[in-house]
Write an enzyme that holds these catalytic residues in place. Sequence first.
Site, PDB file in Angstrom:
ATOM      1  N   SER A 115       0.853  -1.180   0.000  1.00  0.00           N
ATOM      2  CA  SER A 115       0.000   0.000   0.000  1.00  0.00           C
ATOM      3  C   SER A 115       0.890   1.231   0.000  1.00  0.00           C
ATOM      4  CB  SER A 115      -0.892   0.016   1.243  1.00  0.00           C
ATOM      5  OG  SER A 115      -1.469   1.293   1.447  1.00  0.00           O
TER       6      SER A 115
ATOM      7  N   TYR B 244      -1.443  -0.902  10.413  1.00  0.00           N
ATOM      8  CA  TYR B 244      -1.592  -1.255   8.998  1.00  0.00           C
ATOM      9  C   TYR B 244      -0.381  -0.759   8.209  1.00  0.00           C
ATOM     10  CZ  TYR B 244      -3.472  -0.965   4.209  1.00  0.00           C
ATOM     11  OH  TYR B 244      -3.662  -1.075   2.855  1.00  0.00           O
TER      12      TYR B 244
END
Length: 255
Positions: free
Chosen positions: A145, A158
Amino acid sequence: MYLPSFSLDGKLAVVTGATKGIGRAIALGYAEAGADVVLIARTLEDLEKVKKEVEALGRQAFTICNDIKDYKKIIAKVDELLGERPIDIWVNNAGVNIRSQALDVTEEEWMHIVDVNMKSAFFLAQAAAKKMKGNNKGKIINVSSVGGHMALRTGVVYAMTKSAIIQMTKNLAMELGKYSINVNAIEPWYFPTALTETLLKDEAYVNDILDRTPLNRIGKLEELVGTAVYFASDASNYTTGQTLFVDGGMTIYGF
């Protein structure tokens, strides 16, 4: 011939988190490019839907209904399902995010995100590499990401796991190159997925995203597929340890 093949004819791809968002798009893109696909996800009904979509493209589809955290069971099911059939492509896509502020993160949240995004991804990649090693070829693709590269307002755990995926990709590429196994990663920005659904309904939030995205729009899921096919195909045979941003230019934005 100077144009390498982007075809996946005759290849077998395994995709985790394969029933929604990025995973579904990649699975269908691989089928369209000629690959048979093993779909891994938690919900049987969703798996059956995507299985039919793959089959409608003329390819075989196999399903494994399992929580990604129970990676040992997934590895056993893959072995049982495929037998001696080689795995050509493995995509670690399954992921989770809990958008807690750093001061509010609980140990339970931390463990859940790390187990799904990092621990399972590593051990599934390890299992895939062991199978690929015997054939002296294979492609492992990890979905990271932009949050693994740039600071996020929330979701610190995350972001940590996605950063770890980038470094894991580099180190696996270093170790597995001698077996002609390529390991690469994709770093998406904002796309319409289950993880971003609520955020993308917030007009102010979206406008803030667009202000920092040179292409000035949210990505379309099909716009990730070309990158995934490239990394899976012979066209990327001399590309390994790389992370490709699919981010509308967000990571070149200057403050």
